[in-house]
Design an enzyme around this catalytic site. Structure first.
Site, short mmCIF file in Angstrom:
data_model
loop_
_atom_site.label_atom_id
_atom_site.label_comp_id
_atom_site.label_asym_id
_atom_site.label_seq_id
_atom_site.Cartn_x
_atom_site.Cartn_y
_atom_site.Cartn_z
N TYR A 91 8.24 7.84 16.60
CA TYR A 91 8.32 7.88 15.13
C TYR A 91 9.45 8.80 14.67
O TYR A 91 10.28 8.42 13.83
CB TYR A 91 6.99 8.36 14.56
CG TYR A 91 6.95 8.38 13.05
CD1 TYR A 91 6.77 7.21 12.32
CD2 TYR A 91 7.07 9.58 12.35
CE1 TYR A 91 6.72 7.22 10.93
CE2 TYR A 91 7.02 9.60 10.96
CZ TYR A 91 6.85 8.43 10.26
OH TYR A 91 6.80 8.44 8.89
N ASP A 125 5.81 -7.21 3.13
CA ASP A 125 4.80 -6.45 3.86
C ASP A 125 4.13 -7.36 4.86
O ASP A 125 3.89 -8.54 4.57
CB ASP A 125 3.76 -5.88 2.88
CG ASP A 125 3.02 -4.67 3.44
OD1 ASP A 125 2.34 -4.84 4.48
OD2 ASP A 125 3.13 -3.58 2.85
N LEU A 127 3.12 4.52 -0.42
CA LEU A 127 4.30 4.86 -1.23
C LEU A 127 4.97 3.61 -1.78
O LEU A 127 5.43 3.59 -2.92
CB LEU A 127 5.29 5.66 -0.39
CG LEU A 127 4.80 7.01 0.15
CD1 LEU A 127 5.90 7.68 0.97
CD2 LEU A 127 4.35 7.93 -0.98
N LYS A 133 12.86 7.71 12.55
CA LYS A 133 13.14 8.25 11.23
C LYS A 133 14.43 9.07 11.21
O LYS A 133 15.14 9.13 10.19
CB LYS A 133 11.95 9.09 10.74
CG LYS A 133 10.70 8.26 10.46
CD LYS A 133 10.94 7.24 9.36
CE LYS A 133 9.67 6.50 8.97
NZ LYS A 133 9.86 5.58 7.84
N SER A 143 0.84 -1.20 0.00
CA SER A 143 0.00 0.00 0.00
C SER A 143 0.87 1.25 0.00
O SER A 143 2.10 1.17 0.16
CB SER A 143 -0.93 0.02 1.23
OG SER A 143 -0.17 0.10 2.42
N THR A 175 -1.55 9.14 1.26
CA THR A 175 -1.52 7.71 1.52
C THR A 175 -2.31 7.43 2.79
O THR A 175 -2.61 8.35 3.56
CB THR A 175 -0.08 7.20 1.71
OG1 THR A 175 0.44 7.73 2.95
CG2 THR A 175 0.82 7.62 0.56
N ASP A 216 7.47 -10.00 8.38
CA ASP A 216 7.83 -9.09 9.46
C ASP A 216 9.27 -8.65 9.23
O ASP A 216 10.19 -9.46 9.30
CB ASP A 216 7.68 -9.82 10.79
CG ASP A 216 8.04 -8.95 11.99
OD1 ASP A 216 8.53 -7.81 11.79
OD2 ASP A 216 7.84 -9.41 13.13
N VAL A 217 9.47 -7.37 8.94
CA VAL A 217 10.81 -6.90 8.59
C VAL A 217 11.79 -6.97 9.76
O VAL A 217 13.00 -6.84 9.56
CB VAL A 217 10.78 -5.46 8.03
CG1 VAL A 217 10.04 -5.41 6.70
CG2 VAL A 217 10.19 -4.48 9.04
N CYS A 226 10.22 1.15 2.39
CA CYS A 226 9.13 2.08 2.68
C CYS A 226 8.29 1.69 3.88
O CYS A 226 7.39 2.43 4.27
CB CYS A 226 8.20 2.20 1.46
SG CYS A 226 9.00 2.73 -0.06
#
Length: 266
Positions: free
Chosen positions: A179, A36, A17, A183, A15, A214, A61-62, A100
């Site tokens: 967050y 994802d 970006l 980042k 989904s 998004t 799961d990253v 992403c």
């Protein structure tokens, strides 16, 4: 570097970006491995964009080294077993990643502290950093390892691959403890990682977007993200993926963070 005939990992590709990046890669005749947590969305992306160009191993799961490794190996095996041009193109190679995936908030079951539990608890902070920062590095490191082990130089410069991460203007401008810090960490590791991988011909870049059209834009309850200085609107996903394509094809872009926010500052 060219996209045509090369494989790229895209995290968050179900989904937003990430999905737009997958579409752009396919339009350039490249191949995409979607990672994802949303298996349903990933499968829909495969169906809509074509299973000959897009692969998903299901929910990934990253933060899991095993799941990421399995997705990379599965995608490489899948595309090469279905490669119709094996005689002219002996093997399709993993040429990079566009990372992403990310979350803004921790699950509701992980509570904050202080008045009404609105302040960021250690558990919330740890969860967001685990997904956004450690998850990004997990995939980046495994993609880099795969490129180093398998790829020969692709051009006269000796380039072998590229890793593009997604930071945020909130990370650069100091907003939202969990967050924003995650980042900021992604932005901060861009140049050190580029230096570490330079001798292997792997570039590293990061994009720090402002608000984009998004689903993530509406994650914070009651939030109304400001529009850019100019143009006076939120970004469109294709503007993010256009920059991704430009970074991939321009070898002099390396070790930097590019703001993509229309002049907006936090």
């Amino acid at each position: 570097m060219h996209l045509q005939g090369n494989i790229f990992v895209v995290t968050g590709g179900a989904s937003g970006l990430g999905h737009q990046v997958v579409k752009s890669i396919v339009e350039q005749d490249g191949y995409a491995i979607i990672m994802d947590i949303n298996a349903t969305g990933a499968n829909k992306a495969v169906q809509s964009l074509g299973s000959d160009k897009v692969y998903s191993s299901g929910s990934v799961d990253v933060t899991s080294e095993e799941q990421v490794q399995r997705a990379i190996k599965g995608g490489l095996s899948y595309f090469n077993s279905n490669n119709k041009d094996k005689e002219s193109v002996p093997s399709l190679l993993l040429a990079g990643a566009v990372l992403c995936s990310g979350i803004v908030l921790s699950p509701q079951k992980i509570q904050g502290y202080g008045p009404d539990k609105h302040l960021t608890s250690y558990s919330q902070f740890k969860h967001v950093l685990s997904v956004n920062l450690l998850g990004t590095y997990n995939v980046a490191q495994q993609v880099a390892q795969t490129i180093i082990e398998n790829n020969k130089p692709l051009d006269e410069d000796g380039e072998r691959g590229i890793i593009i991460t997604t930071s945020s203007m909130l990370g650069l401008d100091g907003t939202l403890v969990g967050y924003g810090t995650s980042k900021a960490g992604i932005a901060g590791m861009t140049l050190p990682l580029a230096r570490e991988l330079a001798s292997f011909g792997i570039r590293v870049m990061s994009i720090a977007p402002g608000p984009f059209e998004t689903p993530m834009k509406n994650v914070l309850p009651g939030a109304n993200p400001p529009v850019s200085l100019f143009p006076k609107r939120h970004g469109y996903p294709h503007e993010f993926s256009d920059l991704v394509l430009q970074i991939i094809t321009n070898p002099m872009l390396n070790g930097s963070v590019i703001r993509l926010d229309g002049g907006l500052r936090g």
